[in-house]
Design a protein around this motif. Sequence first.
Motif, PDB file in Angstrom:
ATOM      1  N   LYS A  28       0.820  -1.218   0.000  1.00 15.76           N
ATOM      2  CA  LYS A  28       0.000   0.000   0.000  1.00 15.76           C
ATOM      3  C   LYS A  28       0.848   1.261   0.000  1.00 15.76           C
ATOM      4  O   LYS A  28       0.343   2.341  -0.306  1.00 15.76           O
ATOM      5  N   LYS A  29       2.127   1.154   0.369  1.00 17.54           N
ATOM      6  CA  LYS A  29       3.024   2.315   0.376  1.00 17.54           C
ATOM      7  C   LYS A  29       3.959   2.209  -0.824  1.00 17.54           C
ATOM      8  O   LYS A  29       4.652   1.209  -1.012  1.00 17.54           O
ATOM      9  N   LEU A  30       3.984   3.265  -1.624  1.00 19.99           N
ATOM     10  CA  LEU A  30       4.681   3.245  -2.904  1.00 19.99           C
ATOM     11  C   LEU A  30       6.190   3.043  -2.768  1.00 19.99           C
ATOM     12  O   LEU A  30       6.755   2.161  -3.418  1.00 19.99           O
ATOM     13  N   LEU A  31       6.869   3.865  -1.973  1.00 17.56           N
ATOM     14  CA  LEU A  31       8.333   3.787  -1.920  1.00 17.56           C
ATOM     15  C   LEU A  31       8.832   2.438  -1.426  1.00 17.56           C
ATOM     16  O   LEU A  31       9.735   1.856  -2.051  1.00 17.56           O
ATOM     17  N   PRO A  32       8.305   1.889  -0.336  1.00 16.52           N
ATOM     18  CA  PRO A  32       8.756   0.554   0.056  1.00 16.52           C
ATOM     19  C   PRO A  32       8.430  -0.509  -1.001  1.00 16.52           C
ATOM     20  O   PRO A  32       9.209  -1.447  -1.199  1.00 16.52           O
ATOM     21  N   THR A  33       7.311  -0.358  -1.702  1.00 15.45           N
ATOM     22  CA  THR A  33       6.961  -1.309  -2.761  1.00 15.45           C
ATOM     23  C   THR A  33       7.973  -1.242  -3.897  1.00 15.45           C
ATOM     24  O   THR A  33       8.419  -2.280  -4.416  1.00 15.45           O
ATOM     25  N   LEU A  34       8.365  -0.038  -4.283  1.00 16.76           N
ATOM     26  CA  LEU A  34       9.401   0.109  -5.307  1.00 16.76           C
ATOM     27  C   LEU A  34      10.732  -0.450  -4.830  1.00 16.76           C
ATOM     28  O   LEU A  34      11.483  -1.046  -5.614  1.00 16.76           O
ATOM     29  N   ALA A  35      11.022  -0.301  -3.530  1.00 15.06           N
ATOM     30  CA  ALA A  35      12.248  -0.848  -2.960  1.00 15.06           C
ATOM     31  C   ALA A  35      12.239  -2.377  -3.022  1.00 15.06           C
ATOM     32  O   ALA A  35      13.279  -3.001  -3.273  1.00 15.06           O
ATOM     33  N   ILE A  36      11.077  -2.982  -2.818  1.00 19.61           N
ATOM     34  CA  ILE A  36      10.954  -4.439  -2.921  1.00 19.61           C
ATOM     35  C   ILE A  36      11.291  -4.887  -4.345  1.00 19.61           C
ATOM     36  O   ILE A  36      12.088  -5.822  -4.545  1.00 19.61           O
ATOM     37  N   ILE A  37      10.703  -4.227  -5.319  1.00 12.62           N
ATOM     38  CA  ILE A  37      10.936  -4.581  -6.721  1.00 12.62           C
ATOM     39  C   ILE A  37      12.414  -4.427  -7.067  1.00 12.62           C
ATOM     40  O   ILE A  37      13.010  -5.305  -7.704  1.00 12.62           O
ATOM     41  N   MET A  38      13.015  -3.339  -6.629  1.00 12.82           N
ATOM     42  CA  MET A  38      14.432  -3.106  -6.889  1.00 12.82           C
ATOM     43  C   MET A  38      15.297  -4.166  -6.204  1.00 12.82           C
ATOM     44  O   MET A  38      16.197  -4.748  -6.811  1.00 12.82           O
ATOM     45  N   GLY A  39      15.012  -4.420  -4.923  1.00 13.44           N
ATOM     46  CA  GLY A  39      15.816  -5.393  -4.171  1.00 13.44           C
ATOM     47  C   GLY A  39      15.760  -6.778  -4.776  1.00 13.44           C
ATOM     48  O   GLY A  39      16.795  -7.423  -4.989  1.00 13.44           O
ATOM     49  N   TYR A  40      14.547  -7.243  -5.079  1.00 16.43           N
ATOM     50  CA  TYR A  40      14.419  -8.576  -5.679  1.00 16.43           C
ATOM     51  C   TYR A  40      14.957  -8.611  -7.105  1.00 16.43           C
ATOM     52  O   TYR A  40      15.509  -9.630  -7.538  1.00 16.43           O
ATOM     53  N   GLY A  41      14.815  -7.525  -7.837  1.00 18.26           N
ATOM     54  CA  GLY A  41      15.389  -7.468  -9.184  1.00 18.26           C
ATOM     55  C   GLY A  41      16.892  -7.634  -9.152  1.00 18.26           C
ATOM     56  O   GLY A  41      17.468  -8.433  -9.912  1.00 18.26           O
ATOM     57  N   ILE A  42      17.538  -6.888  -8.272  1.00 17.57           N
ATOM     58  CA  ILE A  42      18.992  -7.005  -8.113  1.00 17.57           C
ATOM     59  C   ILE A  42      19.351  -8.412  -7.639  1.00 17.57           C
ATOM     60  O   ILE A  42      20.300  -9.024  -8.140  1.00 17.57           O
ATOM     61  N   ALA A  43      18.575  -8.932  -6.689  1.00 21.19           N
ATOM     62  CA  ALA A  43      18.866 -10.252  -6.124  1.00 21.19           C
ATOM     63  C   ALA A  43      18.839 -11.339  -7.200  1.00 21.19           C
ATOM     64  O   ALA A  43      19.792 -12.119  -7.327  1.00 21.19           O
ATOM     65  N   PHE A  44      17.760 -11.397  -7.960  1.00 18.04           N
ATOM     66  CA  PHE A  44      17.645 -12.473  -8.941  1.00 18.04           C
ATOM     67  C   PHE A  44      18.589 -12.290 -10.119  1.00 18.04           C
ATOM     68  O   PHE A  44      19.121 -13.273 -10.654  1.00 18.04           O
ATOM     69  N   TYR A  45      18.826 -11.049 -10.509  1.00 19.23           N
ATOM     70  CA  TYR A  45      19.764 -10.816 -11.610  1.00 19.23           C
ATOM     71  C   TYR A  45      21.178 -11.246 -11.220  1.00 19.23           C
ATOM     72  O   TYR A  45      21.831 -12.000 -11.942  1.00 19.23           O
ATOM     73  N   THR A  46      21.650 -10.777 -10.061  1.00 21.00           N
ATOM     74  CA  THR A  46      23.017 -11.123  -9.666  1.00 21.00           C
ATOM     75  C   THR A  46      23.139 -12.593  -9.266  1.00 21.00           C
ATOM     76  O   THR A  46      24.185 -13.203  -9.478  1.00 21.00           O
ATOM     77  N   LEU A  47      22.059 -13.181  -8.728  1.00 23.80           N
ATOM     78  CA  LEU A  47      22.092 -14.621  -8.453  1.00 23.80           C
ATOM     79  C   LEU A  47      22.250 -15.388  -9.761  1.00 23.80           C
ATOM     80  O   LEU A  47      23.061 -16.327  -9.848  1.00 23.80           O
ATOM     81  N   SER A  48      21.518 -14.987 -10.791  1.00 25.29           N
ATOM     82  CA  SER A  48      21.630 -15.682 -12.081  1.00 25.29           C
ATOM     83  C   SER A  48      23.037 -15.558 -12.659  1.00 25.29           C
ATOM     84  O   SER A  48      23.553 -16.510 -13.253  1.00 25.29           O
ATOM     85  N   LEU A  49      23.666 -14.399 -12.479  1.00 22.36           N
ATOM     86  CA  LEU A  49      25.036 -14.235 -12.968  1.00 22.36           C
ATOM     87  C   LEU A  49      26.019 -15.068 -12.163  1.00 22.36           C
ATOM     88  O   LEU A  49      26.967 -15.633 -12.713  1.00 22.36           O
ATOM     89  N   SER A  50      25.792 -15.168 -10.850  1.00 19.74           N
ATOM     90  CA  SER A  50      26.697 -15.961 -10.018  1.00 19.74           C
ATOM     91  C   SER A  50      26.648 -17.438 -10.390  1.00 19.74           C
ATOM     92  O   SER A  50      27.635 -18.160 -10.235  1.00 19.74           O
ATOM     93  N   LEU A  51      25.504 -17.882 -10.929  1.00 20.27           N
ATOM     94  CA  LEU A  51      25.354 -19.291 -11.297  1.00 20.27           C
ATOM     95  C   LEU A  51      26.168 -19.675 -12.523  1.00 20.27           C
ATOM     96  O   LEU A  51      26.330 -20.858 -12.815  1.00 20.27           O
ATOM     97  N   LYS A  52      26.719 -18.695 -13.215  1.00 18.61           N
ATOM     98  CA  LYS A  52      27.650 -18.992 -14.313  1.00 18.61           C
ATOM     99  C   LYS A  52      28.977 -19.504 -13.753  1.00 18.61           C
ATOM    100  O   LYS A  52      29.743 -20.145 -14.466  1.00 18.61           O
TER     101      LYS A  52
END
Length: 107
Positions: A28-52
């Motif tokens: 319901k709060k915009l900034l924390p919601t955007l922070a969630i999207i950013m945090g998980y985006g970074i997490a999954f992207y860098t996790l996928s790169l680490s798997l190389k």
Amino acid sequence: MNGYLLLITAIVGEVFGSSMLKASNGFKKLLPTLAIIMGYGIAFYTLSLSLKIIPLGMAYAIWSGLGTALTALAGVILYKEGFNSKKFIGLSLIIGGVILLNLGGVH
């Protein structure tokens, strides 16, 4: 780039995103919601790169174990959640399990 540096970045992103879930008040709060999207985006992207570089079993064990432990600690520090001997033992077992998996060479 070093696989473990990418994995650490993935863990930090996941812990950040998870920590913001509570602050978002059910998205319901915009900034924390955007922070969630950013945090998980970074997490999954860098996790996928680490798997190389890092084997899947090893990377996922470290990512999920340390992510869980650090998110629990973030709850204690940021949201004043309780901390007792049972929580300490549980977190110690998670971290110990990650160490044992690394020593055992989950390749």
